[in-house]
Design a protein around this motif. Structure first.
Motif, PDB file in Angstrom:
ATOM      1  N   ALA A   1       0.825  -1.213   0.000  1.00 20.12           N
ATOM      2  CA  ALA A   1       0.000   0.000   0.000  1.00 20.12           C
ATOM      3  C   ALA A   1       0.856   1.258   0.000  1.00 20.12           C
ATOM      4  O   ALA A   1       0.543   2.233  -0.698  1.00 20.12           O
ATOM      5  CB  ALA A   1      -0.928  -0.012   1.208  1.00 20.12           C
ATOM      6  N   ILE A   2       1.949   1.249   0.762  1.00 21.08           N
ATOM      7  CA  ILE A   2       2.834   2.416   0.784  1.00 21.08           C
ATOM      8  C   ILE A   2       3.502   2.587  -0.572  1.00 21.08           C
ATOM      9  O   ILE A   2       3.656   3.709  -1.066  1.00 21.08           O
ATOM     10  CB  ILE A   2       3.867   2.283   1.917  1.00 21.08           C
ATOM     11  N   SER A   3       3.880   1.487  -1.196  1.00 19.14           N
ATOM     12  CA  SER A   3       4.533   1.556  -2.496  1.00 19.14           C
ATOM     13  C   SER A   3       3.654   2.266  -3.524  1.00 19.14           C
ATOM     14  O   SER A   3       4.103   3.183  -4.205  1.00 19.14           O
ATOM     15  CB  SER A   3       4.872   0.147  -2.981  1.00 19.14           C
ATOM     16  N   ILE A   4       2.421   1.845  -3.621  1.00 20.72           N
ATOM     17  CA  ILE A   4       1.553   2.434  -4.642  1.00 20.72           C
ATOM     18  C   ILE A   4       1.002   3.788  -4.203  1.00 20.72           C
ATOM     19  O   ILE A   4       0.934   4.728  -4.993  1.00 20.72           O
ATOM     20  CB  ILE A   4       0.423   1.460  -5.034  1.00 20.72           C
ATOM     21  N   GLY A   5       0.643   3.914  -2.923  1.00 21.81           N
ATOM     22  CA  GLY A   5       0.023   5.150  -2.454  1.00 21.81           C
ATOM     23  C   GLY A   5       0.959   6.339  -2.455  1.00 21.81           C
ATOM     24  O   GLY A   5       0.615   7.426  -2.935  1.00 21.81           O
ATOM     25  N   VAL A   6       2.155   6.149  -1.932  1.00 24.96           N
ATOM     26  CA  VAL A   6       3.096   7.266  -1.850  1.00 24.96           C
ATOM     27  C   VAL A   6       3.661   7.593  -3.240  1.00 24.96           C
ATOM     28  O   VAL A   6       3.949   8.750  -3.542  1.00 24.96           O
ATOM     29  CB  VAL A   6       4.205   6.952  -0.816  1.00 24.96           C
ATOM     30  N   SER A   7       3.764   6.580  -4.112  1.00 21.65           N
ATOM     31  CA  SER A   7       4.202   6.848  -5.482  1.00 21.65           C
ATOM     32  C   SER A   7       3.184   7.712  -6.222  1.00 21.65           C
ATOM     33  O   SER A   7       3.551   8.650  -6.935  1.00 21.65           O
ATOM     34  CB  SER A   7       4.414   5.540  -6.247  1.00 21.65           C
ATOM     35  N   VAL A   8       1.912   7.397  -6.051  1.00 21.09           N
ATOM     36  CA  VAL A   8       0.866   8.211  -6.685  1.00 21.09           C
ATOM     37  C   VAL A   8       0.842   9.612  -6.088  1.00 21.09           C
ATOM     38  O   VAL A   8       0.626  10.603  -6.801  1.00 21.09           O
ATOM     39  CB  VAL A   8      -0.501   7.502  -6.572  1.00 21.09           C
ATOM     40  N   LEU A   9       1.099   9.724  -4.780  1.00 21.76           N
ATOM     41  CA  LEU A   9       1.184  11.043  -4.150  1.00 21.76           C
ATOM     42  C   LEU A   9       2.323  11.857  -4.752  1.00 21.76           C
ATOM     43  O   LEU A   9       2.149  13.044  -5.069  1.00 21.76           O
ATOM     44  CB  LEU A   9       1.373  10.897  -2.645  1.00 21.76           C
ATOM     45  N   GLY A  10       3.494  11.239  -4.940  1.00 23.17           N
ATOM     46  CA  GLY A  10       4.624  11.942  -5.552  1.00 23.17           C
ATOM     47  C   GLY A  10       4.337  12.360  -6.974  1.00 23.17           C
ATOM     48  O   GLY A  10       4.683  13.465  -7.401  1.00 23.17           O
ATOM     49  N   ALA A  11       3.685  11.468  -7.735  1.00 22.95           N
ATOM     50  CA  ALA A  11       3.352  11.802  -9.122  1.00 22.95           C
ATOM     51  C   ALA A  11       2.350  12.950  -9.187  1.00 22.95           C
ATOM     52  O   ALA A  11       2.505  13.881  -9.996  1.00 22.95           O
ATOM     53  CB  ALA A  11       2.795  10.572  -9.831  1.00 22.95           C
ATOM     54  N   SER A  12       1.339  12.899  -8.348  1.00 25.37           N
ATOM     55  CA  SER A  12       0.335  13.969  -8.389  1.00 25.37           C
ATOM     56  C   SER A  12       0.908  15.296  -7.922  1.00 25.37           C
ATOM     57  O   SER A  12       0.563  16.357  -8.458  1.00 25.37           O
ATOM     58  CB  SER A  12      -0.879  13.582  -7.544  1.00 25.37           C
ATOM     59  N   TRP A  13       1.797  15.259  -6.948  1.00 19.32           N
ATOM     60  CA  TRP A  13       2.431  16.485  -6.484  1.00 19.32           C
ATOM     61  C   TRP A  13       3.312  17.075  -7.576  1.00 19.32           C
ATOM     62  O   TRP A  13       3.316  18.283  -7.806  1.00 19.32           O
ATOM     63  CB  TRP A  13       3.245  16.183  -5.239  1.00 19.32           C
TER      64      TRP A  13
END
Length: 178
Positions: A28-40
């Motif tokens: 969950a951290i792998s996908i969630g934080v990656s999407v957060l970085g991409a959206s930011w």
């Protein structure tokens, strides 16, 4: 509740948590934080792109490459989450040392990939913003800054490689010990 009781409660909870929970949290951290970085990164790039396009409307289409680099960060997270998901195996010994090591390695690789992609998304977003603003001023700077952005997006790939290497340690026990 005293400090010793508090410390005992937390260590007891962390030590006796199933390795499958650690694995799921890592995925969950792998996908969630990656999407957060991409959206930011997309937010940073997009806001500068819209602002700079007022002065030079020609930059709009070619500076969308920066947004594509930010989307690649989210794709890295999805790929690693799929890889980590395939590493999960059912075992009859969830608290065997090999099971615990596998759970911890999937958890650690998820954290590494997630936060590497968060920083990669921020890096690519800031460089993409600089690319849009400088391209609006001087069109000869676009390719030069785009090369820097490519090297900035390599940070996410490094995190993916380290995460895959760390997840290769995940071996679940197959034989039942007596």
């Amino acid at each position: 509740m005293g400090f010793v009781a508090w410390w005992y409660a937390w260590t007891h909870a962390l030590l006796y948590m199933s390795p499958y929970v650690y694995s799921a949290i890592g995925i969950a951290i792998s996908i969630g934080v990656s999407v957060l970085g991409a959206s930011w990164g997309i937010y940073i790039t997009g806001s500068s792109l819209i602002g700079a396009a007022i002065k030079a409307p020609r930059i709009t289409s070619k500076n969308l490459i920066s947004v594509i680099f930010c989307e690649a960060v989210a794709i890295y997270g999805v790929i690693v989450a799929i890889i980590l998901q395939t590493k999960l195996e059912a075992t009859k010994q969830p608290f065997h040392p090999d099971s615990m090591r596998a759970g911890y390695s999937l958890f650690a690789s998820g954290i590494i990939v997630g936060f590497a992609n968060l920083l990669c998304g921020l890096c690519v977003g800031i460089i993409g913003s600089s690319c849009a603003l400088s391209d609006a001023q001087n069109s000869t700077l676009f390719v030069k800054i785009l090369v820097i952005e490519i090297f900035g997006s390599a940070l996410g790939l490094f995190g993916v490689i380290v995460g895959i290497i760390m997840s290769s340690q995940a071996t679940w026990p197959t034989a039942v010990l007596a």
